[in-house]
Write a protein that holds these residues in place. Structure first.
Motif, mmCIF file in Angstrom:
data_model
loop_
_atom_site.group_PDB
_atom_site.id
_atom_site.type_symbol
_atom_site.label_atom_id
_atom_site.label_comp_id
_atom_site.label_asym_id
_atom_site.label_seq_id
_atom_site.Cartn_x
_atom_site.Cartn_y
_atom_site.Cartn_z
ATOM 1 N N CYS A 14 0.839 -1.208 0.000
ATOM 2 C CA CYS A 14 0.000 0.000 0.000
ATOM 3 C C CYS A 14 0.868 1.249 0.000
ATOM 4 O O CYS A 14 0.579 2.222 -0.706
ATOM 5 N N LEU A 183 -8.754 1.415 6.061
ATOM 6 C CA LEU A 183 -8.951 2.118 4.785
ATOM 7 C C LEU A 183 -9.809 1.296 3.818
ATOM 8 O O LEU A 183 -9.611 0.090 3.672
ATOM 9 N N SER A 185 -10.779 0.691 -0.049
ATOM 10 C CA SER A 185 -10.201 1.001 -1.353
ATOM 11 C C SER A 185 -11.075 2.022 -2.069
ATOM 12 O O SER A 185 -12.303 2.004 -1.930
ATOM 13 N N GLY A 188 -12.991 -0.909 -4.633
ATOM 14 C CA GLY A 188 -12.630 -2.219 -4.106
ATOM 15 C C GLY A 188 -13.849 -3.032 -3.706
ATOM 16 O O GLY A 188 -14.997 -2.671 -4.026
ATOM 17 N N ALA A 189 -13.595 -4.123 -3.002
ATOM 18 C CA ALA A 189 -14.653 -5.074 -2.670
ATOM 19 C C ALA A 189 -15.688 -4.464 -1.720
ATOM 20 O O ALA A 189 -16.897 -4.647 -1.896
ATOM 21 N N THR A 190 -15.221 -3.721 -0.733
ATOM 22 C CA THR A 190 -16.160 -3.132 0.234
ATOM 23 C C THR A 190 -17.074 -2.126 -0.450
ATOM 24 O O THR A 190 -18.292 -2.119 -0.232
ATOM 25 N N ASP A 220 -0.867 -9.326 2.653
ATOM 26 C CA ASP A 220 -2.138 -9.212 3.360
ATOM 27 C C ASP A 220 -2.825 -10.586 3.385
ATOM 28 O O ASP A 220 -3.340 -11.025 4.411
ATOM 29 N N LYS A 233 -10.304 -8.324 10.468
ATOM 30 C CA LYS A 233 -10.655 -7.793 9.140
ATOM 31 C C LYS A 233 -12.153 -7.996 8.868
ATOM 32 O O LYS A 233 -12.819 -7.102 8.347
ATOM 33 N N LYS A 237 -15.460 -5.425 7.490
ATOM 34 C CA LYS A 237 -15.758 -5.633 6.059
ATOM 35 C C LYS A 237 -17.186 -5.310 5.617
ATOM 36 O O LYS A 237 -17.425 -4.337 4.930
ATOM 37 N N LYS A 259 -6.173 -8.807 -6.863
ATOM 38 C CA LYS A 259 -7.179 -9.373 -5.952
ATOM 39 C C LYS A 259 -8.425 -9.726 -6.740
ATOM 40 O O LYS A 259 -8.903 -8.925 -7.547
ATOM 41 N N ASP A 285 -4.683 -4.684 -6.105
ATOM 42 C CA ASP A 285 -5.187 -4.369 -4.763
ATOM 43 C C ASP A 285 -4.648 -3.048 -4.202
ATOM 44 O O ASP A 285 -5.414 -2.177 -3.787
ATOM 45 N N LYS A 321 -13.529 1.836 6.473
ATOM 46 C CA LYS A 321 -14.584 0.821 6.475
ATOM 47 C C LYS A 321 -15.448 0.857 7.743
ATOM 48 O O LYS A 321 -16.620 0.523 7.698
HETATM 49 O O1 LIG Z 1 -11.815 -1.905 0.223
HETATM 50 P P1 LIG Z 1 -11.580 -3.366 0.060
HETATM 51 O O2 LIG Z 1 -11.242 -3.748 -1.333
HETATM 52 O O3 LIG Z 1 -12.681 -4.188 0.641
HETATM 53 O O4 LIG Z 1 -10.321 -3.761 1.006
HETATM 54 C C1 LIG Z 1 -8.999 -3.336 0.777
HETATM 55 C C2 LIG Z 1 -8.077 -4.502 0.961
HETATM 56 O O5 LIG Z 1 -8.381 -5.508 0.079
HETATM 57 C C3 LIG Z 1 -6.665 -4.092 0.673
HETATM 58 O O6 LIG Z 1 -5.797 -5.164 0.829
HETATM 59 C C4 LIG Z 1 -6.229 -3.009 1.597
HETATM 60 O O7 LIG Z 1 -4.951 -2.640 1.243
HETATM 61 C C5 LIG Z 1 -7.176 -1.850 1.483
HETATM 62 O O8 LIG Z 1 -6.800 -0.877 2.410
HETATM 63 C C6 LIG Z 1 -8.587 -2.269 1.712
HETATM 64 O O9 LIG Z 1 -8.722 -2.727 3.052
#
Ligand SMILES: O=P([O-])([O-])O[C@@H]1[C@@H](O)[C@H](O)[C@@H](O)[C@H](O)[C@@H]1O
Length: 323
Positions: A14, A183, A185, A188-190, A220, A233, A237, A259, A285, A321
């Motif tokens: 990161c 944090l 992204s 990203g997935a969240t 990670d 984590k 999430k 990812k 990622d 998050k």
């Molecule tokens: O936002 P998201 O994609 O769910 O999650 C992300 C993680 O996959 C990533 O490894 C991390 O570096 C980011 O800070 C964030 O937590």
């Protein structure tokens, strides 16, 4: 020129993407940057002061070299000149997961007092925490150092800090900004999972769980193979998709910093009709997270300028998050 002086904790992927991003967007006109100017600061005003790590191979190097040191495997997208920013001994505590124990510098760990001294000596404004998931004690020790040194603190990992009334109080009383936790992204997935939850909920769908299954080959994912680290984590999430949402992370070495996320929502629509949504996303990622990190440090510095202390709730709600 007024600068945003940033110290980083943990020189992993990161931080590699963030340091590269500052070079890549220095001119301000490249695409895919969410906010060229944020809270009154341009990207070119962000500068790094010092980096803390416990990996023997990174210690003593310039930040511009340490970001390319294995096990880092983030994509290279910008040339980074010598920065004159040293990587110095960090606090160990629980900051290293089981998969990385053999990388640790054997000379021992720094104390919060050592860290605070570096922060003061380098004129740091904002401390950015990128320790591995599960590093609760180490995060608290660094937060103590930031308080002692008069710095803002941005908690980019899932340690409970911004969610802790006690830590909120400490930062408020010191008049220092706190952002967190974990944090999100920029893309990203969240972000996607929550957007789907919101769209379905607003359409009257009653959600009944699903999953967010992740695969990747960076540290990670190595770290998340440890059940207690994964638990921290999971807690940040997914929200609002029903109690039975399963979150899993698989380490897939060949994917390096890519990812994959499989996101599924189960629900019940009009008249009780069952419905399912499935989505697959693939991203690099760490670069996906760097845009929000760049915004977070600029918001933290602006709050510091204005004498605003304690949790920055609105900004944390956007960039993090769990608040
Ligand atoms: O936002 P998201 O994609 O769910 O999650 C992300 C993680 O996959 C990533 O490894 C991390 O570096 C980011 O800070 C964030 O937590």
């Amino acid at each position: 020129m007024t600068t945003v002086n940033v110290a980083v904790i943990g020189v992993g992927n990161c931080v590699s993407s963030l340091v590269q991003g500052v070079e890549y967007y220095r001119g301000g006109d490249a695409p895919s940057l969410p906010h060229p100017v944020c809270a009154g600061y341009a990207v070119s005003q962000v500068r790094f002061t010092v980096a803390f790590d416990v990996n023997a191979a990174k210690l003593g190097r310039d930040l511009s070299e340490a970001i390319w040191t294995p096990p880092n495997n983030a994509r290279s997208f910008a040339a980074v000149p010598h920065l004159g920013v040293p990587v110095v001994d960090g606090i160990l505590a629980d900051g290293v997961g089981p998969g990385s124990a053999d990388l640790i510098d054997p000379r021992g760990s720094a104390t919060p007092e050592d860290v605070a001294a570096h922060l003061v000596a380098t004129g740091t404004h904002v401390v950015l925490n990128f320790l591995p998931s599960g590093a609760q004690q180490a995060t608290e020790l660094y937060a103590r150092a930031a308080l002692d040194a008069g710095c803002a603190f941005v908690n980019c990992m899932p340690a409970v800090l911004a969610r802790s009334p006690e830590w909120r109080r400490r930062f408020a009383e010191a008049g220092l900004p706190l952002l967190g936790d974990d944090l999100k992204s920029t893309f990203g997935a969240t972000l996607l999972h929550r957007a789907l939850v919101d769209a379905l909920t607003e359409s009257g769908v009653r959600l009944d769980g699903g999953y967010q299954l992740l695969g990747g080959g960076n540290m990670d994912f190595v770290n998340l193979q440890d059940a207690s680290r994964m638990a921290s984590k999971k807690a940040t999430k997914v929200t609002g998709a029903g109690a039975s949402t399963h979150v899993g992370a698989q380490y897939v070495p060949f994917m390096e910093d890519r990812k994959v996320a499989y996101i599924r929502l189960n629900g019940e629509g009009f008249g009780g009709s069952p419905l399912e949504v499935e989505l697959r996303m693939v991203v690099e990622d760490s670069p996906s997270a760097a845009g929000n990190a760049l915004d977070a440090v600029r918001h933290a510095k602006a709050a510091l300028d204005q004498g605003v202390g304690g949790l920055l709730e609105e900004v944390s709600g956007l960039l993090m998050k769990a608040v």
